[in-house]
Structure formats: structure tokens, C-alpha cells
Design a protein around this motif. Structure first.
Motif, mmCIF file in Angstrom:
data_model
loop_
_atom_site.group_PDB
_atom_site.id
_atom_site.type_symbol
_atom_site.label_atom_id
_atom_site.label_comp_id
_atom_site.label_asym_id
_atom_site.label_seq_id
_atom_site.Cartn_x
_atom_site.Cartn_y
_atom_site.Cartn_z
ATOM 1 N N SER A 77 2.145 4.870 0.526
ATOM 2 C CA SER A 77 1.749 5.924 1.466
ATOM 3 C C SER A 77 2.135 7.287 0.896
ATOM 4 O O SER A 77 2.239 8.259 1.619
ATOM 5 N N LYS A 132 0.865 -1.178 0.000
ATOM 6 C CA LYS A 132 0.000 0.000 0.000
ATOM 7 C C LYS A 132 0.898 1.224 0.000
ATOM 8 O O LYS A 132 1.696 1.418 0.918
ATOM 9 N N PRO A 182 5.290 5.962 5.850
ATOM 10 C CA PRO A 182 4.502 7.199 5.852
ATOM 11 C C PRO A 182 5.393 8.441 5.822
ATOM 12 O O PRO A 182 6.489 8.433 6.383
ATOM 13 N N GLN A 241 6.216 2.536 1.052
ATOM 14 C CA GLN A 241 5.263 2.200 2.122
ATOM 15 C C GLN A 241 5.428 3.040 3.392
ATOM 16 O O GLN A 241 4.499 3.152 4.185
#
Ligand SMILES: Nc1ncnc2c1ncn2[C@@H]1O[C@H](COP(=O)(O)OP(=O)(O)OP(=O)(O)O)[C@@H](O)[C@H]1O
Ligand SMILES: C[C@@](O)(CCO)CC(=O)[O-]
Ligand SMILES: [Mg+2]
Length: 387
Positions: A227, A225, A282, A280
Motif C-alpha cells: 500500500s 499487496k 495503508p 500492507q
């Protein structure tokens, strides 16, 4: 009833070719799709045909069902739930069926796609008469995974016709396929890719099946995912090439220089792992987002250098790299290289004016530029009315 499927193309952010030799690669789906529609006809015994229409190329191929059944019935299929590889003997029989369609010389590269179609169709659906229509938003043979999107869309539509996909047929529009069915259709699509690529790693069919972003190594996927917002300019050099030949070229170079090439593949593996981490992690503020984008740019440049070591760059790709570097933008080829498409990271704070300038300079060289949406859904199916 009409069954439709669509499957997305992809970009490879890091690791093409090396992934065939066991390195980590990172790929994402893009919002350009290949569509397959299947209409199975009631059997009439005399007039039964299997027809494949390639709408964008204005080509249609048609075989009397008996003509297909006669050589291929020995296969014993259909076995929709057990993906199998096409044997050399079956391959010969299918190639003869493709050859008799007399594909025009200028479009002969489509023969491998038609071969994959016949294998998937007869293996999953057997010898039912039908009309199958293909359309695509993807440029063919350009590094955006057109072959994988085709095989995934064929497999999804065929499995849906064979009742192997469990979805609520009363629902309207595009339906996401369930997890276990995705695994099955990905396996079938891989068998189709093998007929087009020779020795695929499976990354292209896997990202087209599952969508979003994936890390892929030795046949195993990890979903990622992102970020950070990822904006990529895709430049199509429009130089045609063939993934199968490029993959074979890298394998030959590996046989000639095993130690050196294994070091290259190890370096690509490290780049892929680092790139996945960067994407990934953040970024709480603009400063850390900038730092992450700079890391990505550097990793893309390093990967491009290693792709040159593998012998899969091209003069047209080098022109794109030089042009984007003038604007301090980092680029790398994507997919098999040898021409095809190049990715350029467009950092968040880059002004629209610069983007316009770089696009217009690239287009003045005869290249085609597009900015695709990254990371959408994978394979989807749709029953009945079109959408
Ligand atoms: N829409 C389509 N209709 C018919 N054949 C197709 C279609 N899309 C792909 N193919 C088949 O796939 C071949 C192109 O596959 P190839 O693997 O060389 O390129 P690609 O998949 O676009 O790029 P890459 O593998 O680098 O991502 C075509 O020559 C054709 O045989
Ligand atoms: C060149 C390659 O690594 C990617 C093509 O998109 C081939 C493959 O992984 O099958
Ligand atoms: Mg391909």
C-alpha cells in the motif's frame, strides 16, 4: 511452432537464507526477465537433435536425440503433470551428457543451468527434437534470482509445448498462465532450482512464477499487496558468487552453533512479519508514509546485521552500505549475498539530486546501479510470432 515463455527476476526485501531454515521472508518480482523460446522439430529419425542456445553467452550445446534417449529412457517419462525429483542415478547420467559438451572453464558455472535444462526437458517433453533459445536481462549469479527465472521460464515453455497449459492460442502477445497451471510449473521450476541451489527454500521460483509481492514461509506463500510506493536502488557489486555454496555455508554454521543461529533465524522471522505488515498497512498521508519508510529502513538494517551474523556479507557489500549511509540511506544485501546485489530504499521525498549523487559515488567504486520496477507479472507465455 514457436512457444515462448518469460519469467521475472526478484528482490528479497527480508529473510534470505533464514527462509531456508523456516523463517518468514518477503520478496517481490522485478521487471527484468529471462526468456526461453522452444521450436519443436518434426522427427526425421537420422538427424534429430536437441539444441540449447545461450544467446547472451554466445554458447550452444547440442545432443543427438539418440544420445539422450539411450541413458535416460529408463526414467519412464515424460510425465508433465507429476513433478518429480532428479534421482542421484539420473543426475550422474545427465552430468555425463553436460560434461561431453566441454563447456569452457571460464563459463563452467553455467553447467548447473544446463543440467537443470536437460532434467526439465526430458521429464516434461521426453525425447522430441527441438531448438531451445535462452536470453536474459538479469545478471547471472548476482542475487536477482537468475537461476529461478531460468527454471520458471523453462518449465512454462515446456509445459506449454506439452499441451499442459490451457490458454487461448489465438490470443496475441504475452499471456498470463492460469492458477492451477502456475502451481504445476512452480513445482517443476522448484525441481530445477534444486539442481542449481542444492537446498532451495522455493521462494525464488515462487515469486518468479506468481509475480507481484509474496510472504513466504516453509514452502507456503501469501500474496501481499503493497500500500506504499516502493522504490529501491539495486547496486550490483559485480563480485561473483554461488548461491549453492553460500546456502551450504550457512547450514554448516548452524550445525556448529545451533542455539545462536536459531535465535538469529527467529529474529529474521519477526522482521519479515513486521515488514510485511508495514508494507500492507495503508498510509493516509505523507506523515504516515514517512513513518512507514523509516520503519522499513530500520528493519532492513536489522536484517542486514543478522545476515552478517550468518556470514554472507562481503567487503564489497560493506562498501555499498558505508557509501549509502553517508546519504542517510539504509541498505541490505539481497539474494544469497557474498557479493552480488545490494538494495537501498529510496524514500518518496528524497530529492533526485541526492539519488544522482549516491549513484555516481557507487559507480565510481566500480559498481553498477539500476532502479527496477517492482511487483510486475510472473510467468507468461506467448505463441507464434515474437513480441
Ligand atoms: N540465462 C541463463 N543461462 C544459463 N544459465 C543460467 C542463466 N541464468 C541462470 N543460470 C544458471 O544459474 C546460475 C546462477 O544461479 P545462482 O543461484 O547462483 O544465482 P542467482 O539465481 O542469480 O542469485 P540468487 O540465487 O542469490 O537470487 C548460473 O551459474 C547458471 O548455472
Ligand atoms: C539464499 C536464499 O535464501 C535466497 C536466494 O535468492 C536461498 C533460497 O531461499 O533458496
Ligand atoms: Mg539462484
Amino acid at each position: 511452432m514457436e512457444v515462448k515463455a518469460r519469467a521475472p527476476g526478484k528482490i528479497i526485501l527480508s529473510g534470505e537464507h533464514a527462509v531456508v531454515h523456516g523463517s518468514t521472508a518477503v520478496a517481490a518480482s522485478i521487471d527484468l526477465y529471462t526468456y526461453v523460446s522452444i521450436q519443436v522439430h518434426p522427427s526425421t529419425e537420422n538427424d534429430d537433435r536437441l539444441t540449447l542456445q545461450l544467446k547472451d553467452m554466445a554458447l550452444a550445446f547440442s545432443w543427438p536425440i539418440g544420445r539422450i534417449k539411450e541413458p535416460l529412457s529408463s526414467l519412464g517419462g515424460p510425465f508433465p503433470s507429476t513433478p518429480t525429483s532428479c534421482s542421484t542415478a539420473s543426475m550422474k547420467l545427465i552430468l555425463a551428457l553436460v560434461e561431453e559438451q566441454n563447456i569452457p572453464e571460464a563459463k563452467i558455472s553455467l553447467a548447473s543451468g544446463v543440467t537443470a535444462f536437460l532434467w526439465l526437458y526430458t521429464s516434461i517433453l521426453g525425447f522430441k527434437p527441438a531448438t531451445v533459445v535462452v536470453t536474459s536481462e538479469l545478471p547471472l549469479g548476482s542475487g536477482l534470482g537468475s537461476s529461478a527465472a531460468l527454471c520458471v521460464a523453462f518449465s512454462a515453455a515446456l509445459l506449454a509445448c506439452s499441451d499442459s497449459v490451457n490458454v487461448d492460442m489465438k490470443q496475441q502477445g504475452w499471456l498470463i498462465v492460469g492458477e492451477s497451471e502456475l502451481e504445476l510449473l512452480n513445482k517443476w521450476a522448484f525441481e530445477g532450482e534444486k539442481l542449481i541451489h542444492g537446498k532451495p527454500s522455493g521462494i525464488d521460483n515462487t515469486v518468479s512464477t506468481y509475480g507481484n509481492m509474496i510472504k513466504f514461509r516453509s514452502g507456503n506463500l501469501t500474496r501481499i499487496k503493497s500500500s506504499m510506493p516502493l522504490k529501491m536502488l539495486i547496486t550490483n557489486t559485480k563480485v561473483g558468487r554461488n548461491t549453492k555454496a553460500l546456502v551450504a555455508g550457512v547450514s554448516e554454521r548452524t550445525l556448529r552453533h545451533p542455539d545462536a543461529m536459531n535465535s538469529v533465524f527467529n529474529a529474521v522471522d519477526s522482521i519479515g512479519k513486521e515488514l510485511a505488515n508495514v508494507i500492507q498497512t495503508p498510509a493516509p498521508d505523507d506523515l504516515s508514509l514517512n513513518a512507514k519508510e523509516e520503519k522499513l529502513e530500520e528493519l532492513m538494517e536489522m536484517n542486514q546485521g543478522l545476515l552478517q551474523c550468518m556470514g554472507v556479507s562481503h567487503a564489497s557489500i560493506e562498501t555499498v552500505l558505508r557509501t549509502t549511509l553517508k546519504y542517510k540511506l539504509a541498505s541490505k544485501l539481497t539474494g544469497a549475498g557474498g557479493g552480488g546485489c545490494v538494495l537501498t530504499l529510496l524514500p518518496t521525498l528524497l530529492s533526485g539530486t541526492i539519488v544522482d549523487k549516491v549513484i555516481s559515488e557507487l559507480e565510481s567504486c566500480g559498481f553498477q546501479c539500476l532502479i527496477a520496477g517492482i511487483g510486475g507479472n510472473g510467468a507468461e507465455i506467448c505463441f507464434g510470432a515474437s513480441s
